[in-house]
Design a protein around this motif. Structure first.
Motif, PDB file in Angstrom:
ATOM      1  N   VAL A   1      32.820  53.669  36.799  1.00  0.00           N
ATOM      2  CA  VAL A   1      32.608  52.511  37.666  1.00  0.00           C
ATOM      3  C   VAL A   1      33.666  52.452  38.764  1.00  0.00           C
ATOM      4  N   SER A   2      34.926  52.747  38.436  1.00  0.00           N
ATOM      5  CA  SER A   2      35.975  52.700  39.460  1.00  0.00           C
ATOM      6  C   SER A   2      35.685  53.682  40.585  1.00  0.00           C
ATOM      7  N   HIS A   3      35.099  54.836  40.260  1.00  0.00           N
ATOM      8  CA  HIS A   3      34.704  55.794  41.297  1.00  0.00           C
ATOM      9  C   HIS A   3      33.443  55.328  42.031  1.00  0.00           C
ATOM     10  N   ALA A   4      32.524  54.708  41.302  1.00  0.00           N
ATOM     11  CA  ALA A   4      31.299  54.216  41.943  1.00  0.00           C
ATOM     12  C   ALA A   4      31.603  53.103  42.945  1.00  0.00           C
ATOM     13  N   LEU A   5      32.649  52.327  42.705  1.00  0.00           N
ATOM     14  CA  LEU A   5      32.996  51.231  43.617  1.00  0.00           C
ATOM     15  C   LEU A   5      33.357  51.734  45.011  1.00  0.00           C
ATOM     16  N   ALA A   6      33.751  52.992  45.126  1.00  0.00           N
ATOM     17  CA  ALA A   6      34.068  53.562  46.435  1.00  0.00           C
ATOM     18  C   ALA A   6      32.812  53.958  47.202  1.00  0.00           C
TER      19      ALA A   6
ATOM     20  N   TYR B   1      29.537  52.219  46.339  1.00  0.00           N
ATOM     21  CA  TYR B   1      28.538  51.157  46.236  1.00  0.00           C
ATOM     22  C   TYR B   1      29.235  49.811  46.436  1.00  0.00           C
ATOM     23  N   PRO B   2      28.726  48.960  47.331  1.00  0.00           N
ATOM     24  CA  PRO B   2      29.369  47.664  47.599  1.00  0.00           C
ATOM     25  C   PRO B   2      29.023  46.625  46.529  1.00  0.00           C
ATOM     26  N   ALA B   3      29.665  46.726  45.392  1.00  0.00           N
ATOM     27  CA  ALA B   3      29.359  45.844  44.261  1.00  0.00           C
ATOM     28  C   ALA B   3      29.732  44.401  44.560  1.00  0.00           C
ATOM     29  N   ARG B   4      28.995  43.491  43.952  1.00  0.00           N
ATOM     30  CA  ARG B   4      29.323  42.062  44.058  1.00  0.00           C
ATOM     31  C   ARG B   4      30.651  41.787  43.363  1.00  0.00           C
ATOM     32  N   ALA B   5      30.868  42.474  42.255  1.00  0.00           N
ATOM     33  CA  ALA B   5      32.100  42.364  41.480  1.00  0.00           C
ATOM     34  C   ALA B   5      32.083  43.498  40.467  1.00  0.00           C
ATOM     35  N   ALA B   6      33.172  43.669  39.744  1.00  0.00           N
ATOM     36  CA  ALA B   6      33.228  44.693  38.711  1.00  0.00           C
ATOM     37  C   ALA B   6      34.021  44.175  37.530  1.00  0.00           C
ATOM     38  N   VAL B   7      33.654  44.644  36.347  1.00  0.00           N
ATOM     39  CA  VAL B   7      34.369  44.301  35.111  1.00  0.00           C
ATOM     40  C   VAL B   7      34.646  45.602  34.372  1.00  0.00           C
ATOM     41  N   LEU B   8      35.896  45.824  34.026  1.00  0.00           N
ATOM     42  CA  LEU B   8      36.309  47.010  33.281  1.00  0.00           C
ATOM     43  C   LEU B   8      36.640  46.567  31.861  1.00  0.00           C
TER      44      LEU B   8
ATOM     45  N   GLY C   1      34.601  47.099  50.268  1.00  0.00           N
ATOM     46  CA  GLY C   1      34.512  45.655  50.359  1.00  0.00           C
ATOM     47  C   GLY C   1      35.472  44.873  49.488  1.00  0.00           C
ATOM     48  N   ARG C   2      36.350  45.550  48.756  1.00  0.00           N
ATOM     49  CA  ARG C   2      37.345  44.887  47.906  1.00  0.00           C
ATOM     50  C   ARG C   2      36.723  43.826  46.987  1.00  0.00           C
ATOM     51  N   PRO C   3      35.810  44.199  46.123  1.00  0.00           N
ATOM     52  CA  PRO C   3      35.197  43.215  45.215  1.00  0.00           C
ATOM     53  C   PRO C   3      36.197  42.721  44.185  1.00  0.00           C
ATOM     54  N   PRO C   4      36.019  41.509  43.675  1.00  0.00           N
ATOM     55  CA  PRO C   4      36.885  41.046  42.590  1.00  0.00           C
ATOM     56  C   PRO C   4      36.653  41.881  41.341  1.00  0.00           C
ATOM     57  N   VAL C   5      37.721  42.140  40.596  1.00  0.00           N
ATOM     58  CA  VAL C   5      37.644  42.991  39.402  1.00  0.00           C
ATOM     59  C   VAL C   5      38.332  42.285  38.240  1.00  0.00           C
ATOM     60  N   LEU C   6      37.655  42.237  37.108  1.00  0.00           N
ATOM     61  CA  LEU C   6      38.190  41.659  35.878  1.00  0.00           C
ATOM     62  C   LEU C   6      38.375  42.771  34.857  1.00  0.00           C
ATOM     63  N   VAL C   7      39.498  42.734  34.127  1.00  0.00           N
ATOM     64  CA  VAL C   7      39.761  43.692  33.054  1.00  0.00           C
ATOM     65  C   VAL C   7      39.788  42.958  31.724  1.00  0.00           C
ATOM     66  N   LEU C   8      38.947  43.414  30.787  1.00  0.00           N
ATOM     67  CA  LEU C   8      38.870  42.844  29.444  1.00  0.00           C
ATOM     68  C   LEU C   8      39.315  43.888  28.428  1.00  0.00           C
ATOM     69  N   GLY C   9      39.910  43.438  27.333  1.00  0.00           N
ATOM     70  CA  GLY C   9      40.284  44.382  26.290  1.00  0.00           C
ATOM     71  C   GLY C   9      40.849  43.682  25.083  1.00  0.00           C
TER      72      GLY C   9
END
Length: 264
Positions: free
Chosen positions: A108-113, A115-122, A199-207
């Motif tokens: 996903v981190s590579h796909a974000l470069a 695809y203009p995602a609305r947001a991402a969660v890792l 587009g610098r989407p917001p990113v949340l990290v869960l773990g």
């Protein structure tokens, strides 16, 4: 323009995509769940797709090539996996939120470069590099060593699940695990950094601080890349979406989307 993409395109592959739509379309962004190496769309179909849809989010889970019900691809690369995610996301009805688990978070981190995602969660992100290899060797030397020499990475029950998960469920999930492409495994260990996100989407990290695959320091490093702190769920294993308390991290993820990027 990416010259390599034009000169040496990724070979097309049949990909498995599972989806659940909410009863009422409230215009919320679709979620695309991307599983980690060895996992398929089934890992999110177990609990997360239905629950996300019940809260109003169109929910999709894909299997990377060579995983789950997708086309076999023993020679797959990280670039091919990234292509899979971008292609599936581009086919969704609205700008999607990309949710990657484990090594799927690296994809996903590579796909974000691209695809203009609305947001991402890792989710429990395995972002590669020497630290990832070292942690894997310490936690599971017998299962990790074969992967360094072209074999399959073998994960055991205590790495993936908490003690709370019934043994029968753990065995059922373990029996469904496959393996990633040899080249993709090596590229994971090499840890090539992703290009900046479009587009610098917001990113949340869960773990989980009790994850036996991703140590707490790695979660903190991953979150700091995106200017935040990780959201932690003590007592859970690496496979948060399959563990006994699966609903807690998913509700936290959906709450974050409702408060932040879903309103942007």
């Amino acid at each position: 323009m990416r010259g390599r993409e034009w000169a040496h395109p990724v070979r097309p592959a049949r990909r498995e995509v599972l989806g659940v739509d909410p009863e009422l379309d409230e215009g919320r962004p679709p979620l695309l769940f991307v599983p980690g190496f060895g996992h398929g769309a089934w890992a999110f179909a177990e609990h997360w797709l239905e629950h996300a849809a019940s809260r109003g989010f169109p929910a999709y889970a894909m299997s990377l090539r060579g995983h789950g019900g997708s086309e076999p691809a023993p020679g797959a690369t990280l670039r091919a996996y990234t292509h899979d995610v971008v292609q599936v996301a581009a086919g969704l009805p609205r700008q999607a939120v990309l949710v990657g688990h484990g090594a799927g978070a690296l994809v996903v981190s590579h796909a974000l470069a691209r695809y203009p995602a609305r947001a991402a969660v890792l989710v429990a992100p395995v972002l590669g590099g020497a630290a990832t290899a070292g942690a894997a060797l310490r936690a599971n030397p017998l299962g990790t060593l074969p992967a360094l020499f072209g074999g399959g990475l073998r994960l055991h029950r205590r790495q993936l699940f908490s003690r709370e998960l019934p043994e029968a469920d753990a065995r059922r999930h373990l029996a469904r695990l496959g393996r990633a492409g040899r080249r993709a495994q090596w590229q994971l260990l090499a840890g090539r950094a992703a290009e900046p996100a479009v587009g610098r989407p917001p990113v949340l990290v869960l773990g989980s601080p009790d994850d036996r695959v991703v140590p707490p320091a790695a979660l903190t490093r991953a979150a700091r890349r995106y200017g935040a702190a990780p959201l932690l769920f003590p007592g859970m294993g690496h496979d948060l979406m399959l563990d006994t308390r699966w609903q807690e991290p998913l509700d936290a993820l959906l709450d974050w989307l409702v408060k932040e990027p879903a309103k942007s």
